[in-house]
Motif scaffolding. Structure first.
Motif, PDB file in Angstrom:
ATOM      1  N   VAL A  77      39.905  10.688  17.818  1.00 37.91           N
ATOM      2  CA  VAL A  77      40.690   9.667  18.509  1.00 37.91           C
ATOM      3  C   VAL A  77      40.015   8.338  18.224  1.00 37.91           C
ATOM      4  N   VAL A  78      40.811   7.348  17.818  1.00 37.55           N
ATOM      5  CA  VAL A  78      40.281   6.048  17.423  1.00 37.55           C
ATOM      6  C   VAL A  78      40.931   4.965  18.266  1.00 37.55           C
ATOM      7  N   LYS A  79      40.122   4.065  18.799  1.00 34.96           N
ATOM      8  CA  LYS A  79      40.663   2.951  19.586  1.00 34.96           C
ATOM      9  C   LYS A  79      40.266   1.629  18.935  1.00 34.96           C
ATOM     10  N   PHE A  80      41.229   0.702  18.856  1.00 32.16           N
ATOM     11  CA  PHE A  80      40.963  -0.633  18.326  1.00 32.16           C
ATOM     12  C   PHE A  80      41.161  -1.659  19.441  1.00 32.16           C
ATOM     13  N   GLY A  81      40.193  -2.553  19.577  1.00 30.69           N
ATOM     14  CA  GLY A  81      40.283  -3.616  20.574  1.00 30.69           C
ATOM     15  C   GLY A  81      41.187  -4.741  20.127  1.00 30.69           C
ATOM     16  N   GLY A  82      41.432  -5.682  21.032  1.00 29.40           N
ATOM     17  CA  GLY A  82      42.364  -6.776  20.762  1.00 29.40           C
ATOM     18  C   GLY A  82      41.947  -7.674  19.624  1.00 29.40           C
ATOM     19  N   SER A  83      40.637  -7.917  19.464  1.00 30.25           N
ATOM     20  CA  SER A  83      40.177  -8.774  18.369  1.00 30.25           C
ATOM     21  C   SER A  83      40.386  -8.090  17.020  1.00 30.25           C
ATOM     22  N   SER A  84      40.453  -6.758  17.017  1.00 28.12           N
ATOM     23  CA  SER A  84      40.671  -6.008  15.778  1.00 28.12           C
ATOM     24  C   SER A  84      42.134  -5.929  15.390  1.00 28.12           C
TER      25      SER A  84
ATOM     26  N   VAL B  66      45.788   1.603  20.707  1.00 29.26           N
ATOM     27  CA  VAL B  66      45.777   0.176  20.364  1.00 29.26           C
ATOM     28  C   VAL B  66      45.772  -0.696  21.610  1.00 29.26           C
ATOM     29  N   SER B  67      45.070  -1.810  21.493  1.00 29.89           N
ATOM     30  CA  SER B  67      45.087  -2.850  22.523  1.00 29.89           C
ATOM     31  C   SER B  67      46.164  -3.875  22.175  1.00 29.89           C
ATOM     32  N   ALA B  68      46.378  -4.824  23.069  1.00 32.90           N
ATOM     33  CA  ALA B  68      47.266  -5.946  22.775  1.00 32.90           C
ATOM     34  C   ALA B  68      46.570  -6.898  21.810  1.00 32.90           C
ATOM     35  N   PRO B  69      47.334  -7.639  20.993  1.00 30.28           N
ATOM     36  CA  PRO B  69      46.703  -8.601  20.088  1.00 30.28           C
ATOM     37  C   PRO B  69      45.822  -9.592  20.850  1.00 30.28           C
TER      38      PRO B  69
ATOM     39  N   LEU C 200      54.009  -2.815  23.221  1.00 30.74           N
ATOM     40  CA  LEU C 200      54.736  -3.391  22.088  1.00 30.74           C
ATOM     41  C   LEU C 200      53.910  -3.340  20.809  1.00 30.74           C
ATOM     42  N   ASN C 201      52.595  -3.496  20.940  1.00 31.50           N
ATOM     43  CA  ASN C 201      51.760  -3.453  19.741  1.00 31.50           C
ATOM     44  C   ASN C 201      51.717  -2.048  19.148  1.00 31.50           C
ATOM     45  N   ALA C 202      51.684  -1.038  19.995  1.00 28.71           N
ATOM     46  CA  ALA C 202      51.725   0.345  19.491  1.00 28.71           C
ATOM     47  C   ALA C 202      53.041   0.615  18.776  1.00 28.71           C
ATOM     48  N   ARG C 203      54.128   0.129  19.356  1.00 27.22           N
ATOM     49  CA  ARG C 203      55.438   0.308  18.717  1.00 27.22           C
ATOM     50  C   ARG C 203      55.477  -0.416  17.360  1.00 27.22           C
ATOM     51  N   LEU C 204      54.908  -1.628  17.336  1.00 26.72           N
ATOM     52  CA  LEU C 204      54.895  -2.407  16.093  1.00 26.72           C
ATOM     53  C   LEU C 204      54.070  -1.710  15.013  1.00 26.72           C
ATOM     54  N   ILE C 205      52.882  -1.218  15.365  1.00 28.50           N
ATOM     55  CA  ILE C 205      52.020  -0.593  14.360  1.00 28.50           C
ATOM     56  C   ILE C 205      52.639   0.706  13.845  1.00 28.50           C
ATOM     57  N   ALA C 206      53.345   1.429  14.705  1.00 30.72           N
ATOM     58  CA  ALA C 206      54.075   2.622  14.238  1.00 30.72           C
ATOM     59  C   ALA C 206      55.161   2.225  13.243  1.00 30.72           C
TER      60      ALA C 206
ATOM     61  N   ILE D 232      50.406   6.909  17.358  1.00 26.00           N
ATOM     62  CA  ILE D 232      50.054   5.558  17.810  1.00 26.00           C
ATOM     63  C   ILE D 232      50.351   5.477  19.307  1.00 26.00           C
ATOM     64  N   PHE D 233      49.315   5.215  20.087  1.00 28.47           N
ATOM     65  CA  PHE D 233      49.404   5.306  21.544  1.00 28.47           C
ATOM     66  C   PHE D 233      48.948   3.993  22.167  1.00 28.47           C
ATOM     67  N   PRO D 234      49.732   3.415  23.077  1.00 23.43           N
ATOM     68  CA  PRO D 234      49.299   2.170  23.728  1.00 23.43           C
ATOM     69  C   PRO D 234      48.209   2.424  24.768  1.00 23.43           C
ATOM     70  N   GLY D 235      47.183   1.602  24.753  1.00 24.05           N
ATOM     71  CA  GLY D 235      46.129   1.716  25.743  1.00 24.05           C
ATOM     72  C   GLY D 235      46.467   0.997  27.034  1.00 24.05           C
ATOM     73  N   PHE D 236      45.562   1.096  28.011  1.00 32.43           N
ATOM     74  CA  PHE D 236      45.560   0.235  29.186  1.00 32.43           C
ATOM     75  C   PHE D 236      46.424   0.694  30.361  1.00 32.43           C
ATOM     76  N   PHE D 237      47.374   1.609  30.166  1.00 35.78           N
ATOM     77  CA  PHE D 237      48.248   1.926  31.291  1.00 35.78           C
ATOM     78  C   PHE D 237      48.706   3.376  31.276  1.00 35.78           C
ATOM     79  N   GLY D 238      49.201   3.791  32.439  1.00 38.53           N
ATOM     80  CA  GLY D 238      49.818   5.100  32.593  1.00 38.53           C
ATOM     81  C   GLY D 238      51.021   4.962  33.501  1.00 38.53           C
ATOM     82  N   ILE D 239      51.593   6.093  33.899  1.00 40.49           N
ATOM     83  CA  ILE D 239      52.809   6.112  34.698  1.00 40.49           C
ATOM     84  C   ILE D 239      52.530   6.791  36.035  1.00 40.49           C
TER      85      ILE D 239
END
Length: 451
Positions: A3-10, A35-38, A122-128, A179-186
């Motif tokens: 599992v790989v995570k990229f921060g916003g600066s990346s 992925v984080s937000a840009p 949105l960033n996860a959707r974009l990168i996909a 591609i999975f968005p970070g930071f939140f859940g449901i």
């Protein structure tokens, strides 16, 4: 699987996303990407998350939002254009942004959480979309579909154990990228709730445990974790390997490269964590591993400090024989919902150390007045200039005289600690000093043990 995570600066620009994608594609084991937000493209730039907070605030004030939506969408548009995506493919991102104010939210806190979360979503959707455009098999996986259930506050959520059962049911093709968005859940009721800020680290750790990953790679903008703050110590060494509990202890007092709450799922799943630099992916970075069979390279692993503390000093003769003395103090703190950090004590005195994030002038006056009235101490003093230094290392357990060495080094430079406390685990020593002495103390301890 990794599992790989990229921060916003990346992921701040098209070029940085390209570098991240190269890292992903260079290792077939890197299958789940968080992925984080840009983030910021330069020092004068604004993070997408901050733009979304502004968007939410304008919606709550019933202000015009066209300009802020255009500004947010432009960040994703710029990245999409870099990879040759046209406006038709990017339209879904703009539509989601425009639809945010029209959703139903239980209250304003949930609205804010939902807006903030869409930086990652949105960033996860974009990168996909970018990967699919490059003919790379990939899938955008939303926390809703993955069953990442959270409870707690809308902007300070906690993962629900049910999430791991849900993640265990997800099938991943050996040749695809998730591609999975970070930071939140449901939440159980279907609302978005975010982890504390920087919570993409938490998402990555949850997925690493849930998908039974071999390793969790956390890519950021530095070469791993340093033994001291580079803003205090010039060119500190990079830590090659450290334990979970060393990281927890150091995070408490200021190591902010890796979110300390993200360690919990990794510890529970015994998943090693590798903190690496997106710009230098071949650099080994820092490995964070279980304590079992760990062999430390140095007596101490790191030294750090935080200055956002205050302390309440109480003196009363024979308090050690007064039953319920501490209980009455804690009841007052509980009444005002104020946690305390530490409570070192002597025969006739006690010091209560607080995190300033939970205090204001009114609360300070209230608790001092109530403690004075309830306890009637002989002396009550509020200390504003309090800093805490943490010296941490698995090697301290087998090295006698570490405390004496630290105290002697500080004393030789005219620093007398206000408090010293060694944890039961014997891998950390906490030192209280005046704020203006904290940076100097960190330098002295670092020089003594590493140079």
């Amino acid at each position: 699987m990794k599992v790989v995570k990229f921060g916003g600066s990346s992921l701040a620009s098209g070029q940085s996303v390209e570098q991240a994608l190269n890292i992903i594609l260079n290792d077939p084991e890197r299958q789940v990407i968080v992925v984080s937000a840009p983030g910021k493209r330069n020092n004068a730039d604004t993070k997408v998350t901050d733009l979304l907070i502004k968007y939410a605030e304008q919606v709550l004030k019933h202000e015009e939002t066209d300009a802020i939506v255009k500004q947010i969408f432009a960040r994703y548009q710029e990245i999409g254009y870099f990879f040759g995506l046209n406006d038709e493919k990017l339209q879904i991102i703009q539509n989601i942004l425009l639809a945010l104010p029209n959703q139903n939210y239980p209250d304003n806190n949930y609205l804010m959480a939902a807006f903030k979360a869409h930086g990652e979503r949105l960033n996860a959707r974009l990168i996909a979309l970018i990967l699919q455009h490059e003919n790379i098999k990939s899938r955008f996986l939303d926390p809703v579909d993955a069953g990442l259930i959270v409870t707690g506050e809308p902007n300070d959520a906690l993962v629900n154990p049910e999430s791991y059962l849900n993640l265990d049911q997800i099938k991943i093709d050996p040749n695809e990228k998730i591609i999975f968005p970070g930071f939140f859940g449901i939440t159980p009721s279907g609302n978005i709730a975010t982890f504390s800020r920087g919570g993409s680290d938490i998402t990555g750790a949850i997925l690493a445990r849930g998908f039974h990953a071999n390793i969790y790679e956390n890519f950021t903008d530095v070469n791993g974790i340093f033994a001291a703050n580079p803003n205090i110590v010039m060119h500190p060494i990079s830590i090659k390997k450290m334990t979970y509990r060393e990281m927890r202890e150091l995070s408490y007092a200021g190591f902010s490269v890796f979110h300390d709450e993200a360690l919990i799922p990794a510890i529970q799943g015994q998943i090693p964590i590798n903190v690496k630099n997106t710009q230098e992916p071949d650099n080994p970075g820092t490995m964070i591993v279980p304590e079992k069979n760990f062999s430390p390279d140095n007596t101490i692993t790191g030294v750090t400090s935080q200055k956002h503390f205050s302390a309440l000093y109480l003196h009363k003769y024979l308090l050690n024989k007064e039953a319920g003395f501490t209980l009455r103090i804690l009841q007052i703190l509980y009444k005002h919902n104020i946690p305390y950090e530490h409570m070192p004590s002597g025969i006739d005195d006690i010091t209560i150390i607080f995190n300033n994030d939970f205090l204001n002038d009114q609360l300070i006056d209230q608790i001092c007045n109530e403690i004075q009235a309830t306890i009637n101490p002989d002396q009550l003093e509020w200390i504003d200039d309090y800093a805490i230094i943490m010296v941490v290392g698995e090697g301290m357990k087998k090295t006698p005289g570490v405390s004496r060495q630290i105290l002697d080094s500080l004393a030789s430079q005219g620093i007398t600690p206000r408090m010293i406390n060694q944890g039961a685990s014997q891998i950390s020593i906490m030192i209280g000093t005046k704020k203006e002495k904290a940076d100097k103390a960190v330098k002295i301890i670092y020089q003594d043990f590493f140079n």
